[in-house]
Design a protein around this motif. Structure first.
Motif, PDB file in Angstrom:
ATOM      1  N   ALA A 127      -2.121  -2.954  -0.336  1.00  0.00           N
ATOM      2  CA  ALA A 127      -2.649  -2.468  -1.612  1.00  0.00           C
ATOM      3  C   ALA A 127      -1.540  -1.838  -2.442  1.00  0.00           C
ATOM      4  O   ALA A 127      -1.443  -2.060  -3.656  1.00  0.00           O
ATOM      5  CB  ALA A 127      -3.772  -1.467  -1.364  1.00  0.00           C
ATOM      6  N   GLY A 128      -0.683  -1.072  -1.799  1.00  0.00           N
ATOM      7  CA  GLY A 128       0.413  -0.434  -2.514  1.00  0.00           C
ATOM      8  C   GLY A 128       1.426  -1.422  -3.043  1.00  0.00           C
ATOM      9  O   GLY A 128       1.960  -1.264  -4.142  1.00  0.00           O
ATOM     10  N   ALA A 129       1.691  -2.470  -2.273  1.00  0.00           N
ATOM     11  CA  ALA A 129       2.694  -3.456  -2.670  1.00  0.00           C
ATOM     12  C   ALA A 129       2.207  -4.372  -3.781  1.00  0.00           C
ATOM     13  O   ALA A 129       3.010  -4.917  -4.535  1.00  0.00           O
ATOM     14  CB  ALA A 129       3.096  -4.296  -1.458  1.00  0.00           C
ATOM     15  N   THR A 130       0.895  -4.558  -3.884  1.00  0.00           N
ATOM     16  CA  THR A 130       0.333  -5.484  -4.867  1.00  0.00           C
ATOM     17  C   THR A 130      -0.303  -4.798  -6.067  1.00  0.00           C
ATOM     18  O   THR A 130      -0.586  -5.446  -7.070  1.00  0.00           O
ATOM     19  CB  THR A 130      -0.761  -6.354  -4.215  1.00  0.00           C
ATOM     20  N   ASP A 131      -0.578  -3.504  -5.949  1.00  0.00           N
ATOM     21  CA  ASP A 131      -1.288  -2.742  -6.979  1.00  0.00           C
ATOM     22  C   ASP A 131      -2.717  -3.255  -7.179  1.00  0.00           C
ATOM     23  O   ASP A 131      -3.316  -3.071  -8.236  1.00  0.00           O
ATOM     24  CB  ASP A 131      -0.527  -2.773  -8.306  1.00  0.00           C
ATOM     25  N   LEU A 132      -3.264  -3.917  -6.149  1.00  0.00           N
ATOM     26  CA  LEU A 132      -4.643  -4.390  -6.196  1.00  0.00           C
ATOM     27  C   LEU A 132      -5.581  -3.323  -5.641  1.00  0.00           C
ATOM     28  O   LEU A 132      -5.220  -2.613  -4.697  1.00  0.00           O
ATOM     29  CB  LEU A 132      -4.795  -5.675  -5.381  1.00  0.00           C
ATOM     30  N   SER A 133      -6.767  -3.232  -6.187  1.00  0.00           N
ATOM     31  CA  SER A 133      -7.754  -2.294  -5.661  1.00  0.00           C
ATOM     32  C   SER A 133      -8.321  -2.833  -4.359  1.00  0.00           C
ATOM     33  O   SER A 133      -8.883  -3.920  -4.314  1.00  0.00           O
ATOM     34  CB  SER A 133      -8.882  -2.085  -6.681  1.00  0.00           C
ATOM     35  N   MET A 134      -8.177  -2.070  -3.274  1.00  0.00           N
ATOM     36  CA  MET A 134      -8.626  -2.496  -1.945  1.00  0.00           C
ATOM     37  C   MET A 134      -9.261  -1.332  -1.192  1.00  0.00           C
ATOM     38  O   MET A 134      -9.184  -1.279   0.041  1.00  0.00           O
ATOM     39  CB  MET A 134      -7.452  -3.040  -1.127  1.00  0.00           C
ATOM     40  N   ASN A 135      -9.891  -0.418  -1.883  1.00  0.00           N
ATOM     41  CA  ASN A 135     -10.372   0.805  -1.245  1.00  0.00           C
ATOM     42  C   ASN A 135     -11.286   0.543  -0.056  1.00  0.00           C
ATOM     43  O   ASN A 135     -11.135   1.151   1.007  1.00  0.00           O
ATOM     44  CB  ASN A 135     -11.089   1.686  -2.266  1.00  0.00           C
ATOM     45  N   GLN A 136     -12.256  -0.386  -0.220  1.00  0.00           N
ATOM     46  CA  GLN A 136     -13.187  -0.671   0.878  1.00  0.00           C
ATOM     47  C   GLN A 136     -12.461  -1.290   2.067  1.00  0.00           C
ATOM     48  O   GLN A 136     -12.760  -0.979   3.225  1.00  0.00           O
ATOM     49  CB  GLN A 136     -14.289  -1.617   0.398  1.00  0.00           C
ATOM     50  N   LEU A 137     -11.502  -2.158   1.792  1.00  0.00           N
ATOM     51  CA  LEU A 137     -10.768  -2.813   2.869  1.00  0.00           C
ATOM     52  C   LEU A 137      -9.853  -1.836   3.592  1.00  0.00           C
ATOM     53  O   LEU A 137      -9.708  -1.894   4.813  1.00  0.00           O
ATOM     54  CB  LEU A 137      -9.957  -3.980   2.304  1.00  0.00           C
ATOM     55  N   VAL A 138      -9.242  -0.933   2.852  1.00  0.00           N
ATOM     56  CA  VAL A 138      -8.388   0.078   3.474  1.00  0.00           C
ATOM     57  C   VAL A 138      -9.199   0.934   4.432  1.00  0.00           C
ATOM     58  O   VAL A 138      -8.787   1.216   5.560  1.00  0.00           O
ATOM     59  CB  VAL A 138      -7.714   0.951   2.389  1.00  0.00           C
TER      60      VAL A 138
END
Length: 271
Positions: free
Chosen positions: A231-242
């Motif tokens: 998520a940090g490397a792509t700046d994509l929102s991934m809160n649920q996956l994290v």
């Protein structure tokens, strides 16, 4: 073409699992999957596919690659990028992953994966290796088939400002894949990053295919990594996956014989 429903956020449960996204992406729904294109990079920043392991079908591959008419041609990397070189049209949504359901639906899903929006420039070394991208794709799909399990899989490019430019397209060095499923009965997920940097040199330095054999291009490693790092490397929102990151596809198990992955501690991983 008529837009299908695309990725289903409620596929795993009644709780929605949003596909990774960010501002500026263009979402294109296909049969059982959705692609989010970065129009400036002309490639997919993120893809999301639903896989039903109990309904997967075998369908003839075909090879009818084409641009998507819903997106301006200038915003998608087309055939000119892949001509007369050693770059593969690497499926970010694996061709076989969305090919399930009725025969007609499976055929349409198969055809949909042959849009240029669904692929990214990958070296043959990365794309075709059983120890790299192909091995990762096989493992995820085989898991779904073996257990008749539903999975949602998210893949995409990890863009960097200094990615090498080739024929007007900045070529991603790294790619990610995340598998999510329902377990006990909560959401679980695991993430991976693959790097093709070592194999890009000979392609970028050679404008056309040489008659001589390609020199050895190893070694390569496939890392299982924290989704938070992706998520940090792509700046994509991934809160649920994290939050759901369980760090393994099977409970209390890691990949058999570490066949295609090298697991390492979080502290040792640089994403």
């Amino acid at each position: 073409m008529t837009s299908p429903a695309g990725y289903d956020a409620t596929f795993l449960s009644t709780t929605e699992l949003d596909a990774p996204t960010r501002t500026g992406l263009v979402a294109l729904p296909y049969t059982h999957f959705t692609v989010a294109i970065d129009p400036e990079r002309r490639l997919a920043a993120s893809t999301a596919v639903n896989i039903d392991g109990s309904e997967v079908r075998e369908v003839d591959r075909g090879d009818d690659w084409r641009l998507d008419s819903r997106l301006p041609a200038a915003q998608q990397a087309g055939p000119e990028l892949y001509a007369s070189n050693d770059l593969d049209r690497g499926h970010l949504v694996r061709r076989r992953d969305p090919v399930w359901g009725t025969a007609a639906v499976a055929e349409q899903a198969n055809a949909d994966t042959f849009h240029y929006t669904v692929c990214a420039p990958q070296t043959a070394t990365l794309n075709q290796s059983k120890t790299l991208w192909l091995g990762l794709e096989d493992y995820v799909l085989d898991h779904a088939r073996q257990y008749g399990q539903r999975l949602s899989v998210f893949s995409g490019c990890i863009f960097a400002d200094d990615d090498p430019v080739y024929r007007g397209v900045a070529i991603p060095r790294r790619f990610f894949k995340i598998a999510a499923w329902e377990q006990d009965p909560e959401l679980a997920a695991t993430g991976y990053v693959l790097d093709q940097t070592p194999s890009l040199g000979p392609i970028l330095e050679r404008p056309a295919r040489a008659d001589t054999a390609t020199p050895p291009l190893g070694p390569y490693r496939t890392f299982q990594v924290p989704i938070e790092d992706i998520a940090g490397a792509t700046d994509l929102s991934m809160n649920q996956l994290v939050t759901a990151d369980r760090y393994a596809l099977q409970p209390a198990a890691r990949l058999e014989g570490q066949r295609w992955t090298e697991l390492t501690s979080h502290a040792d991983i640089v994403v």
